[in-house]
Design a protein around this motif. Structure first.
Motif, PDB file in Angstrom:
ATOM      1  N   ASP A 161      -5.701   1.124 -18.815  1.00 47.70           N
ATOM      2  CA  ASP A 161      -5.305   0.913 -20.238  1.00 47.70           C
ATOM      3  C   ASP A 161      -6.372   0.595 -21.180  1.00 47.70           C
ATOM      4  OD1 ASP A 161      -2.272   1.471 -20.217  1.00 47.70           O
ATOM      5  OD2 ASP A 161      -2.349   0.144 -18.734  1.00 47.70           O
ATOM      6  N   ALA A 162      -6.375   0.813 -22.343  1.00 46.47           N
ATOM      7  CA  ALA A 162      -7.334   0.507 -23.340  1.00 46.47           C
ATOM      8  C   ALA A 162      -7.479  -0.668 -23.472  1.00 46.47           C
ATOM      9  CB  ALA A 162      -7.435   1.411 -24.449  1.00 46.47           C
ATOM     10  N   SER A 163      -6.238  -1.769 -23.659  1.00 37.01           N
ATOM     11  CA  SER A 163      -6.361  -3.008 -23.964  1.00 37.01           C
ATOM     12  C   SER A 163      -5.753  -3.908 -22.831  1.00 37.01           C
ATOM     13  CB  SER A 163      -5.621  -3.070 -25.449  1.00 37.01           C
ATOM     14  OG  SER A 163      -4.185  -2.973 -24.988  1.00 37.01           O
ATOM     15  N   ARG A 164      -5.978  -5.206 -22.848  1.00 37.45           N
ATOM     16  CA  ARG A 164      -5.733  -5.971 -21.922  1.00 37.45           C
ATOM     17  C   ARG A 164      -4.103  -6.237 -22.230  1.00 37.45           C
ATOM     18  NH1 ARG A 164      -3.848 -10.831 -20.286  1.00 37.45           N
ATOM     19  NH2 ARG A 164      -4.534 -11.951 -18.468  1.00 37.45           N
ATOM     20  N   ASP A 165      -3.596  -6.225 -23.396  1.00 35.50           N
ATOM     21  CA  ASP A 165      -2.076  -6.447 -23.775  1.00 35.50           C
ATOM     22  C   ASP A 165      -1.337  -5.282 -22.936  1.00 35.50           C
ATOM     23  OD1 ASP A 165      -2.440  -8.767 -24.934  1.00 35.50           O
ATOM     24  OD2 ASP A 165      -2.549  -8.078 -26.821  1.00 35.50           O
ATOM     25  N   ALA A 166      -2.066  -4.112 -23.113  1.00 37.23           N
ATOM     26  CA  ALA A 166      -1.382  -2.776 -22.711  1.00 37.23           C
ATOM     27  C   ALA A 166      -1.318  -2.666 -20.891  1.00 37.23           C
ATOM     28  CB  ALA A 166      -1.997  -1.403 -23.141  1.00 37.23           C
ATOM     29  N   ALA A 167      -2.407  -3.138 -20.692  1.00 37.21           N
ATOM     30  CA  ALA A 167      -2.574  -3.174 -19.135  1.00 37.21           C
ATOM     31  C   ALA A 167      -1.440  -4.057 -18.535  1.00 37.21           C
ATOM     32  CB  ALA A 167      -3.782  -3.580 -18.827  1.00 37.21           C
ATOM     33  N   GLN A 168      -1.331  -5.467 -19.224  1.00 39.73           N
ATOM     34  CA  GLN A 168      -0.401  -6.548 -18.778  1.00 39.73           C
ATOM     35  C   GLN A 168       0.864  -5.963 -18.794  1.00 39.73           C
ATOM     36  OE1 GLN A 168      -1.097  -9.738 -17.819  1.00 39.73           O
ATOM     37  NE2 GLN A 168       1.020  -9.718 -17.005  1.00 39.73           N
ATOM     38  N   ALA A 169       1.346  -5.220 -19.891  1.00 42.38           N
ATOM     39  CA  ALA A 169       2.516  -4.828 -20.228  1.00 42.38           C
ATOM     40  C   ALA A 169       2.928  -3.560 -19.052  1.00 42.38           C
ATOM     41  CB  ALA A 169       2.754  -3.947 -21.656  1.00 42.38           C
ATOM     42  N   ALA A 170       1.901  -2.896 -18.532  1.00 41.29           N
ATOM     43  CA  ALA A 170       2.061  -1.969 -17.659  1.00 41.29           C
ATOM     44  C   ALA A 170       2.688  -2.546 -16.227  1.00 41.29           C
ATOM     45  CB  ALA A 170       0.949  -0.987 -17.461  1.00 41.29           C
ATOM     46  N   VAL A 171       1.607  -3.934 -15.972  1.00 37.96           N
ATOM     47  CA  VAL A 171       2.008  -4.365 -15.029  1.00 37.96           C
ATOM     48  C   VAL A 171       3.494  -4.906 -14.786  1.00 37.96           C
ATOM     49  CG1 VAL A 171       1.446  -6.859 -13.623  1.00 37.96           C
ATOM     50  CG2 VAL A 171      -0.521  -5.035 -14.332  1.00 37.96           C
ATOM     51  N   GLU A 172       3.782  -5.542 -16.023  1.00 35.85           N
ATOM     52  CA  GLU A 172       5.296  -6.246 -16.112  1.00 35.85           C
ATOM     53  C   GLU A 172       6.394  -5.082 -15.856  1.00 35.85           C
ATOM     54  OE1 GLU A 172       5.342  -8.236 -19.536  1.00 35.85           O
ATOM     55  OE2 GLU A 172       3.720  -9.598 -18.696  1.00 35.85           O
ATOM     56  N   ARG A 173       6.113  -3.771 -16.413  1.00 31.77           N
ATOM     57  CA  ARG A 173       7.044  -2.720 -16.371  1.00 31.77           C
ATOM     58  C   ARG A 173       7.236  -2.100 -14.708  1.00 31.77           C
ATOM     59  NH1 ARG A 173       4.422  -1.054 -20.881  1.00 31.77           N
ATOM     60  NH2 ARG A 173       3.242   0.512 -19.717  1.00 31.77           N
ATOM     61  N   SER A 174       5.719  -2.219 -13.964  1.00 33.54           N
ATOM     62  CA  SER A 174       5.660  -1.736 -12.965  1.00 33.54           C
ATOM     63  C   SER A 174       6.423  -2.582 -11.844  1.00 33.54           C
ATOM     64  CB  SER A 174       4.258  -1.342 -12.371  1.00 33.54           C
ATOM     65  OG  SER A 174       3.530  -0.595 -13.142  1.00 33.54           O
ATOM     66  N   MET A 175       6.168  -3.826 -11.952  1.00 33.90           N
ATOM     67  CA  MET A 175       6.770  -4.930 -11.170  1.00 33.90           C
ATOM     68  C   MET A 175       8.484  -4.768 -11.367  1.00 33.90           C
ATOM     69  SD  MET A 175       4.041  -7.946 -11.393  1.00 33.90           S
ATOM     70  CE  MET A 175       4.790  -9.132 -10.149  1.00 33.90           C
ATOM     71  N   GLN A 176       9.044  -4.597 -12.531  1.00 39.09           N
ATOM     72  CA  GLN A 176      10.502  -4.494 -12.711  1.00 39.09           C
ATOM     73  C   GLN A 176      10.825  -3.222 -12.157  1.00 39.09           C
ATOM     74  OE1 GLN A 176      10.781  -5.134 -16.973  1.00 39.09           O
ATOM     75  NE2 GLN A 176      10.358  -7.371 -16.836  1.00 39.09           N
ATOM     76  N   SER A 177      10.052  -2.127 -11.908  1.00 37.12           N
ATOM     77  CA  SER A 177      10.956  -0.910 -11.800  1.00 37.12           C
ATOM     78  C   SER A 177      10.516  -0.642 -10.402  1.00 37.12           C
ATOM     79  CB  SER A 177      10.076   0.240 -12.577  1.00 37.12           C
ATOM     80  OG  SER A 177       8.864   0.428 -12.129  1.00 37.12           O
ATOM     81  N   LEU A 178       9.751  -1.369  -9.636  1.00 42.90           N
ATOM     82  CA  LEU A 178       9.543  -1.103  -8.213  1.00 42.90           C
ATOM     83  C   LEU A 178      10.733  -1.435  -7.288  1.00 42.90           C
ATOM     84  CD1 LEU A 178       6.016  -2.632  -7.721  1.00 42.90           C
ATOM     85  CD2 LEU A 178       6.728  -0.230  -7.431  1.00 42.90           C
ATOM     86  N   PRO A 179      11.177  -0.513  -6.335  1.00 43.23           N
ATOM     87  CA  PRO A 179      12.590  -0.874  -5.796  1.00 43.23           C
ATOM     88  C   PRO A 179      12.438  -2.002  -4.839  1.00 43.23           C
ATOM     89  CG  PRO A 179      11.183   0.870  -4.702  1.00 43.23           C
ATOM     90  CD  PRO A 179      10.512   0.639  -5.866  1.00 43.23           C
ATOM     91  N   ALA A 180      13.428  -2.737  -4.892  1.00 37.40           N
ATOM     92  CA  ALA A 180      13.802  -3.904  -4.036  1.00 37.40           C
ATOM     93  C   ALA A 180      13.519  -3.895  -2.421  1.00 37.40           C
ATOM     94  CB  ALA A 180      15.105  -4.869  -4.258  1.00 37.40           C
ATOM     95  N   PRO A 181      12.868  -4.663  -1.952  1.00 34.12           N
ATOM     96  CA  PRO A 181      12.796  -4.164  -0.348  1.00 34.12           C
ATOM     97  C   PRO A 181      14.130  -4.603   0.269  1.00 34.12           C
ATOM     98  CG  PRO A 181      11.844  -6.304  -1.053  1.00 34.12           C
ATOM     99  CD  PRO A 181      12.089  -5.605  -2.105  1.00 34.12           C
ATOM    100  N   PRO A 182      14.409  -4.020   1.583  1.00 38.58           N
ATOM    101  CA  PRO A 182      15.668  -3.934   2.201  1.00 38.58           C
ATOM    102  C   PRO A 182      15.887  -5.342   2.580  1.00 38.58           C
ATOM    103  CG  PRO A 182      14.182  -2.794   3.132  1.00 38.58           C
ATOM    104  CD  PRO A 182      13.467  -2.954   2.109  1.00 38.58           C
ATOM    105  N   GLY A 183      17.091  -6.035   2.074  1.00 42.08           N
ATOM    106  CA  GLY A 183      17.348  -7.507   2.471  1.00 42.08           C
ATOM    107  C   GLY A 183      18.154  -7.231   3.897  1.00 42.08           C
ATOM    108  N   PRO A 184      18.702  -8.546   4.409  1.00 42.75           N
ATOM    109  CA  PRO A 184      19.399  -8.323   5.498  1.00 42.75           C
ATOM    110  C   PRO A 184      20.793  -7.885   5.320  1.00 42.75           C
ATOM    111  CG  PRO A 184      19.127 -10.599   4.514  1.00 42.75           C
ATOM    112  CD  PRO A 184      18.269  -9.625   3.699  1.00 42.75           C
TER     113      PRO A 184
END
Length: 61
Positions: free
Chosen positions: A34-57
């Motif tokens: 991303d062009a700015s640090r703020d945009a990159a940080q926001a993309a990281v946060e979006r990615s972390m929230q949208s990743l599927p949860a690993p299978p649990g027990p």
């Protein structure tokens, strides 16, 4: 429900900011730039929230 443990990096490049999201084994789950640090940080946060949860027990049926 437990949140998956993830790590991320932000690094400045000549054209902006690069980012990566990793699992605990160091496998890249998402990355981008991303062009700015703020945009990159926001993309990281979006990615972390949208990743599927690993299978649990599995609970008994």
């Amino acid at each position: 429900m437990q949140e998956p443990s993830l790590a991320y990096t932000l690094s400045q490049s000549e054209t902006g900011w690069r980012w990566c999201v990793y699992d605990l084994d160091g496998v890249t789950l998402a990355d981008g730039a991303d062009a700015s640090r703020d945009a990159a940080q926001a993309a990281v946060e979006r990615s972390m929230q949208s990743l599927p949860a690993p299978p649990g027990p599995q609970s008994p049926a």
